[in-house]
Design an enzyme around this catalytic site. Sequence first.
Site, PDB file in Angstrom:
ATOM      1  N   ASP A 133      28.584  40.036  90.747  1.00 34.14           N
ATOM      2  CA  ASP A 133      27.647  38.641  90.660  1.00 34.14           C
ATOM      3  C   ASP A 133      26.472  38.359  91.465  1.00 34.14           C
ATOM      4  O   ASP A 133      25.415  38.718  91.028  1.00 34.14           O
ATOM      5  CB  ASP A 133      28.474  37.662  90.989  1.00 34.14           C
ATOM      6  CG  ASP A 133      29.156  37.111  89.234  1.00 34.14           C
ATOM      7  OD1 ASP A 133      29.749  38.147  88.587  1.00 34.14           O
ATOM      8  OD2 ASP A 133      29.858  35.665  89.849  1.00 34.14           O
TER       9      ASP A 133
ATOM     10  N   ASP B 296      34.094  42.313  91.716  1.00 41.15           N
ATOM     11  CA  ASP B 296      33.784  40.410  91.233  1.00 41.15           C
ATOM     12  C   ASP B 296      32.422  40.184  91.838  1.00 41.15           C
ATOM     13  O   ASP B 296      31.624  39.532  91.093  1.00 41.15           O
ATOM     14  CB  ASP B 296      35.115  39.624  91.430  1.00 41.15           C
ATOM     15  CG  ASP B 296      35.062  38.562  91.152  1.00 41.15           C
ATOM     16  OD1 ASP B 296      33.987  38.245  89.782  1.00 41.15           O
ATOM     17  OD2 ASP B 296      36.113  37.861  91.538  1.00 41.15           O
TER      18      ASP B 296
ATOM     19  N   TYR C 207      43.733  40.494  93.106  1.00 39.47           N
ATOM     20  CA  TYR C 207      44.503  39.802  91.228  1.00 39.47           C
ATOM     21  C   TYR C 207      45.629  39.530  90.955  1.00 39.47           C
ATOM     22  O   TYR C 207      46.329  38.998  89.831  1.00 39.47           O
ATOM     23  CB  TYR C 207      43.070  39.690  90.699  1.00 39.47           C
ATOM     24  CG  TYR C 207      41.172  39.317  91.464  1.00 39.47           C
ATOM     25  CD1 TYR C 207      41.698  38.581  92.553  1.00 39.47           C
ATOM     26  CD2 TYR C 207      40.150  39.207  90.426  1.00 39.47           C
ATOM     27  CE1 TYR C 207      40.279  38.158  93.196  1.00 39.47           C
ATOM     28  CE2 TYR C 207      38.966  38.760  91.528  1.00 39.47           C
ATOM     29  CZ  TYR C 207      38.789  38.528  92.503  1.00 39.47           C
ATOM     30  OH  TYR C 207      37.759  37.961  93.215  1.00 39.47           O
TER      31      TYR C 207
ATOM     32  N   LYS D 208      36.526  48.491 102.922  1.00 38.80           N
ATOM     33  CA  LYS D 208      36.412  47.113 104.544  1.00 38.80           C
ATOM     34  C   LYS D 208      37.380  48.165 105.294  1.00 38.80           C
ATOM     35  O   LYS D 208      38.709  47.541 105.805  1.00 38.80           O
ATOM     36  CB  LYS D 208      37.486  45.986 103.774  1.00 38.80           C
ATOM     37  CG  LYS D 208      36.751  44.839 105.093  1.00 38.80           C
ATOM     38  CD  LYS D 208      35.149  45.158 105.396  1.00 38.80           C
ATOM     39  CE  LYS D 208      36.323  43.359 106.486  1.00 38.80           C
ATOM     40  NZ  LYS D 208      34.749  43.692 107.306  1.00 38.80           N
TER      41      LYS D 208
ATOM     42  N   ASP E  47      30.717  43.982 103.513  1.00 41.16           N
ATOM     43  CA  ASP E  47      29.744  42.788 104.127  1.00 41.16           C
ATOM     44  C   ASP E  47      28.891  43.830 104.554  1.00 41.16           C
ATOM     45  O   ASP E  47      27.496  42.872 103.995  1.00 41.16           O
ATOM     46  CB  ASP E  47      30.507  42.331 105.211  1.00 41.16           C
ATOM     47  CG  ASP E  47      31.013  43.443 106.246  1.00 41.16           C
ATOM     48  OD1 ASP E  47      31.224  44.251 105.589  1.00 41.16           O
ATOM     49  OD2 ASP E  47      31.392  43.357 107.587  1.00 41.16           O
TER      50      ASP E  47
END
Length: 362
Positions: A255, A251, A146, A195, A227
């Site tokens: 959620d 992020d 980001y 990852k 994942d």
Amino acid sequence: MSFRIGLIRGDGIGPEIVTEAKKVLDKIASVYGHQFTYQELLLGGACIDATGEPITKETIEGAKASDAVLMGSIGGDAATSPWYKLEPEKRPEAGLLGIRKALGLFANLRPAVLYPELAGACPLKEELTEGGFDMLIMRELTGGLYFGERHTGVENGLRTAVDTLTYNEEEIRRIAVKGFEIARKRRNHVTSVDKANVLDSSRLWRSVVEEVHKDYPDVELSHMLVDNCAMQLVRDPKQFDVILTENMFGDILSDEASMVTGSIGMLASASLNDTSFGLYEPSHGSAPDIAGQDKANPIATILSAAMLLRYSLNLQKEADAVEEAVQKVLTEGYRTGDIMSTGCTLVGTKEMGDIITERINL
Ligand code: NAD
């Protein structure tokens, strides 16, 4: 002990829920013999209305002079509020980004707790969540994808967009230290999520987390690919204590974890820098649809105040007392509208704050 607490009441339901959390802090101060001095600070829509800007120098200086800041939510209804006719850098959310930047808040903490009493709100099968769960997602907030360089152009005749994901070892080290420190205040387990089978930034993440872990041999560390973590959160959420991860993964996972609890009005959050300072706020927004109606659930903000006591003021038993009071009130069957179920007693924002405050005793 004496502490200075900044209060940002914010917009929408913000003033109502902060009033209830302050009541709880005042009760803690009187029961445990502390002195809390409050400074009211403006941010977001309320700050625009008063000064024309979403954040001011006074807000930043006031926050810096505080041991911690407790905040309601910022923002209004984008379709109807005049704040959203302003340029993006003048809108309420710019105040939020501004304060995070000015205070160097690089670590975001979001607990996801499923109380057995609210199991009905959880979308998962009962056998997966029996007894509830209690995890905390620690997300890096100021680096990664980001904040990397980005551009859009035309390459070989095709519109092409590039975003870059960069982390240096220092950025990883400081959040890893926070993760292990916080695990020590909980159940001593960190799951570092990356990852590393694909990304160089994740391989560096993993190796720096392992280096930092050498200073925390009492904390158990495991690694998980992102994942797999997304799957494990809905398959077996009880396995997690602290999930430590980079900005974009955090992020998404935070959620997902909050959705698994099913109760947005119950979720606290904190953003920390490399001192003991923190900004504490509910995970939900300013809920303009129910503002001023005594309908908002103040518990997320009250639990954010408990985090403030624990992580910035280092008042462990006081933080426990707030969390236990919330637990008691749920067990007794009191509910605001968002978490109401049959057989329970419906209360408003103020009454919920009053009952929780009453349950705090030595
Ligand atoms: P929201 O979280 O404010 O509301 C979503 C739904 O949940 C609404 O139906 C609302 O009534 C309900 N809800 C939220 N909190 C509740 C509570 N404590 N008790 C009972 N019900 C509750 O999300 P939104 O509607 O998408 O956003 C509204 C505003 O909040 C926007 O301006 C948005 O930008 C802002 N926002 C701010 C923050 C923040 O300050 N960090 C975070 C998210 C959204």
